[in-house]
Design an enzyme around this catalytic site. Structure first.
Site, PDB file in Angstrom:
ATOM      1  N   ALA A   1      10.502  74.982   5.907  1.00 57.16           N
ATOM      2  CA  ALA A   1      10.572  75.651   4.609  1.00 57.16           C
ATOM      3  C   ALA A   1       9.332  76.515   4.385  1.00 57.16           C
ATOM      4  O   ALA A   1       8.858  76.685   3.263  1.00 57.16           O
ATOM      5  CB  ALA A   1      10.716  74.604   3.505  1.00 57.16           C
ATOM      6  N   GLY A   2       8.788  77.032   5.464  1.00 60.44           N
ATOM      7  CA  GLY A   2       7.625  77.922   5.376  1.00 60.44           C
ATOM      8  C   GLY A   2       8.073  79.320   4.985  1.00 60.44           C
ATOM      9  O   GLY A   2       9.124  79.495   4.353  1.00 60.44           O
TER      10      GLY A   2
ATOM     11  N   ASP B   1      11.810  70.242   5.483  1.00 54.58           N
ATOM     12  CA  ASP B   1      10.451  70.377   6.030  1.00 54.58           C
ATOM     13  C   ASP B   1       9.840  68.984   6.130  1.00 54.58           C
ATOM     14  O   ASP B   1      10.322  68.037   5.493  1.00 54.58           O
ATOM     15  CB  ASP B   1       9.585  71.264   5.128  1.00 54.58           C
ATOM     16  CG  ASP B   1       8.442  71.918   5.892  1.00 54.58           C
ATOM     17  OD1 ASP B   1       8.542  73.120   6.219  1.00 54.58           O
ATOM     18  OD2 ASP B   1       7.438  71.216   6.177  1.00 54.58           O
TER      19      ASP B   1
ATOM     20  N   HIS C   1      11.448  88.615  23.428  1.00 57.08           N
ATOM     21  CA  HIS C   1      10.801  88.930  22.161  1.00 57.08           C
ATOM     22  C   HIS C   1       9.319  89.064  22.461  1.00 57.08           C
ATOM     23  O   HIS C   1       8.686  88.124  22.875  1.00 57.08           O
ATOM     24  CB  HIS C   1      11.058  87.758  21.210  1.00 57.08           C
ATOM     25  CG  HIS C   1      10.732  88.066  19.795  1.00 57.08           C
ATOM     26  ND1 HIS C   1      10.873  89.311  19.235  1.00 57.08           N
ATOM     27  CD2 HIS C   1      10.295  87.262  18.802  1.00 57.08           C
ATOM     28  CE1 HIS C   1      10.529  89.254  17.965  1.00 57.08           C
ATOM     29  NE2 HIS C   1      10.163  88.024  17.673  1.00 57.08           N
TER      30      HIS C   1
ATOM     31  N   ASN D   1       5.076  73.852  19.794  1.00 57.66           N
ATOM     32  CA  ASN D   1       6.426  74.031  19.280  1.00 57.66           C
ATOM     33  C   ASN D   1       7.483  73.310  20.109  1.00 57.66           C
ATOM     34  O   ASN D   1       8.542  72.976  19.595  1.00 57.66           O
ATOM     35  CB  ASN D   1       6.735  75.513  19.113  1.00 57.66           C
ATOM     36  CG  ASN D   1       6.015  76.094  17.896  1.00 57.66           C
ATOM     37  OD1 ASN D   1       5.539  75.336  17.051  1.00 57.66           O
ATOM     38  ND2 ASN D   1       5.921  77.394  17.817  1.00 57.66           N
TER      39      ASN D   1
ATOM     40  N   ARG E   1       2.130  82.103  14.753  1.00 57.57           N
ATOM     41  CA  ARG E   1       1.082  82.681  15.571  1.00 57.57           C
ATOM     42  C   ARG E   1      -0.113  83.079  14.709  1.00 57.57           C
ATOM     43  O   ARG E   1       0.045  83.656  13.646  1.00 57.57           O
ATOM     44  CB  ARG E   1       1.644  83.924  16.252  1.00 57.57           C
ATOM     45  CG  ARG E   1       0.899  84.355  17.465  1.00 57.57           C
ATOM     46  CD  ARG E   1       1.812  85.082  18.426  1.00 57.57           C
ATOM     47  NE  ARG E   1       2.591  86.115  17.782  1.00 57.57           N
ATOM     48  CZ  ARG E   1       2.512  87.405  18.081  1.00 57.57           C
ATOM     49  NH1 ARG E   1       1.657  87.813  18.998  1.00 57.57           N
ATOM     50  NH2 ARG E   1       3.282  88.273  17.491  1.00 57.57           N
TER      51      ARG E   1
HETATM   52  N1  APR Z   1       9.970  69.358  11.125  1.00 59.63           N
HETATM   53  C1  APR Z   1      10.231  70.164  10.060  1.00 59.63           C
HETATM   54  N2  APR Z   1       9.409  71.158   9.681  1.00 59.63           N
HETATM   55  C2  APR Z   1       8.280  71.330  10.363  1.00 59.63           C
HETATM   56  C3  APR Z   1       7.941  70.524  11.493  1.00 59.63           C
HETATM   57  C4  APR Z   1       8.853  69.494  11.851  1.00 59.63           C
HETATM   58  N3  APR Z   1       8.621  68.691  12.900  1.00 59.63           N
HETATM   59  N4  APR Z   1       6.757  70.956  11.977  1.00 59.63           N
HETATM   60  C5  APR Z   1       6.356  71.980  11.205  1.00 59.63           C
HETATM   61  N5  APR Z   1       7.273  72.210  10.234  1.00 59.63           N
HETATM   62  C6  APR Z   1       7.239  73.201   9.159  1.00 59.63           C
HETATM   63  C7  APR Z   1       5.848  73.383   8.553  1.00 59.63           C
HETATM   64  O1  APR Z   1       5.522  72.322   7.657  1.00 59.63           O
HETATM   65  C8  APR Z   1       5.991  74.719   7.854  1.00 59.63           C
HETATM   66  O2  APR Z   1       6.356  74.572   6.503  1.00 59.63           O
HETATM   67  O3  APR Z   1       7.575  74.482   9.625  1.00 59.63           O
HETATM   68  C9  APR Z   1       7.124  75.420   8.634  1.00 59.63           C
HETATM   69  C10 APR Z   1       6.681  76.697   9.323  1.00 59.63           C
HETATM   70  O4  APR Z   1       6.400  77.596   8.330  1.00 59.63           O
HETATM   71  P1  APR Z   1       5.178  78.644   8.388  1.00 59.63           P
HETATM   72  O5  APR Z   1       3.977  77.943   8.886  1.00 59.63           O
HETATM   73  O6  APR Z   1       5.142  79.365   7.090  1.00 59.63           O
HETATM   74  O7  APR Z   1       5.646  79.639   9.558  1.00 59.63           O
HETATM   75  P2  APR Z   1       6.634  80.894   9.440  1.00 59.63           P
HETATM   76  O8  APR Z   1       5.867  82.119   9.146  1.00 59.63           O
HETATM   77  O9  APR Z   1       7.761  80.522   8.535  1.00 59.63           O
HETATM   78  O10 APR Z   1       7.147  80.994  10.934  1.00 59.63           O
HETATM   79  C11 APR Z   1       7.993  80.021  11.499  1.00 59.63           C
HETATM   80  O11 APR Z   1       9.174  81.583  12.867  1.00 59.63           O
HETATM   81  O12 APR Z   1       8.859  83.833  13.315  1.00 59.63           O
HETATM   82  C12 APR Z   1       8.636  82.528  13.755  1.00 59.63           C
HETATM   83  O13 APR Z   1       6.588  82.720  15.012  1.00 59.63           O
HETATM   84  C13 APR Z   1       7.172  82.205  13.846  1.00 59.63           C
HETATM   85  O14 APR Z   1       7.496  80.216  15.118  1.00 59.63           O
HETATM   86  C14 APR Z   1       7.204  80.706  13.842  1.00 59.63           C
HETATM   87  C15 APR Z   1       8.387  80.418  12.901  1.00 59.63           C
END
Ligand code: APR
Length: 309
Positions: free
Chosen positions: A10-11, A33, A175, A95, A82
């Site tokens: 939910a990022g 999340d 990509h 990841n 990243r």
């Molecule tokens: N289970 C559920 N959610 C998780 C887990 C997990 N095991 N590990 C991390 N997360 C959640 C984090 O808590 C965070 O809220 O994944 C979310 C990632 O969100 P952001 O850090 O905001 O990243 P974002 O910019 O959304 O990018 C996510 O998409 O474009 C790609 O490269 C980017 O790999 C990245 C992904």
């Protein structure tokens, strides 16, 4: 009955995907999340925009995969984004662990879903999800080409001062550094782009497209792009939900197509209710074919490092 889409992570990308889906009334959304309270808070906030914007889609935030049961589509965005100076490939090990766990949880509750992978490094994460899920290959698809193509079209339209709608292009391959823009078949209002700008200018735009993600990372300082990535993932979800049979460049598992076997590579596919309904074979120049093979080799390297080949 409305379709159900679960968004894992939910990022920035995940929450914006959820927002785009509910605002258009495409489906009910479950936002998952690991951070407690955060998906619940974002979902509640989104829900409260419904009366203003006029949508009835339900959106639920949760830390439990049980709420995702019976999803038609699962968009996976969970992971670590990243950071400046970090290559997509640096993200691999962190990841890998996250995507393995997430995929296991998803398939247990939604065994008939279609997975749209968004987490980077994209092609390798899609391959991991395919392996872990045990799904047939038409039900795991990666979001890369739609975004890369959108970036390419944006830059071309800005340079030529035309509408983005008039620019027709496809970016294949991996990509990132190994993307393959099909410059020869790129047209603007039906006119080949090579007739509209110098080779030099075109090369500069191709390079800017290649570096598109990095350019935004260095501007933002923290985090990476999410408006265009979420728009791209939602376009794919839309094509599936509404059985549009739309041809979009996506990461698909190739089994001999384009002379590549056993790897995810970005190619044009037909997306419909069944997922990837067809892998479209376009004629490539010798240089494009070589570039596509190079991009497949880069994916293979990551797949080998993860030991999932
Ligand atoms: N289970 C559920 N959610 C998780 C887990 C997990 N095991 N590990 C991390 N997360 C959640 C984090 O808590 C965070 O809220 O994944 C979310 C990632 O969100 P952001 O850090 O905001 O990243 P974002 O910019 O959304 O990018 C996510 O998409 O474009 C790609 O490269 C980017 O790999 C990245 C992904």
């Amino acid at each position: 009955m409305r379709s159900k889409v679960s968004v894992i992570g939910a990022g920035n990308v995940g929450a914006t995907c959820a927002q785009r889906i509910v605002e258009r009334g495409y489906a009910d959304v479950v936002l998952v999340d690991i951070v407690e309270g955060m998906p619940q808070g974002k979902a509640l906030d989104m829900l409260q925009a419904g009366p203003v914007l006029g949508y009835d889609s339900r959106v639920v935030g949760t830390n439990s995969y049980d709420d995702t049961a019976g999803s038609d589509i699962v968009i996976i965005t969970s992971g670590v984004p990243r950071k400046p100076g970090m290559s997509r490939d640096d993200l691999l090990n962190v990841n890998k662990k996250i995507i393995t766990e997430v995929t296991e949880n998803v398939v247990k509750r939604s065994p008939r879903s279609i997975i749209i992978m968004v987490t980077n490094p994209l092609d390798a994460m899609a391959q991991l999800a395919l392996k872990v899920s045990g799904f047939p290959r038409h039900r795991v698809v990666g979001m890369a080409g739609v975004l890369d193509t959108a970036r390419f079209r944006t830059f071309l339209a800005a340079e030529l001062k035309v509408s983005v709608a008039d620019v027709s292009a496809h970016v294949l391959g991996g990509h990132g550094d190994t993307m393959v823009p099909l410059v020869g078949s790129t047209t603007v209002g039906g006119v080949p782009v090579s007739r509209l700008m110098s080779r030099e200018k075109l090369n500069r735009i191709v390079q800017r497209t290649r570096d598109g993600g990095g350019e935004i990372v260095s501007l933002l300082k923290t985090g990476s792009a999410y408006y265009a990535p979420s728009a791209a993932a939602v376009q794919m979800a839309e094509a599936i939900l509404f059985d549009r049979k739309q041809i979009l460049p996506c990461a698909a598992y190739l089994d001999g197509e384009y002379g590549i076997k056993g790897l995810f590579v970005g190619v044009p596919v037909k997306l419909g209710r069944k997922g990837i309904e067809k892998i479209i074979k376009v004629k490539l120049t010798a240089a494009e074919d070589a570039a596509l093979k190079k991009s497949a080799a880069a994916v293979k390297e990551l797949v080998d490092i993860m030991g999932i080949g």
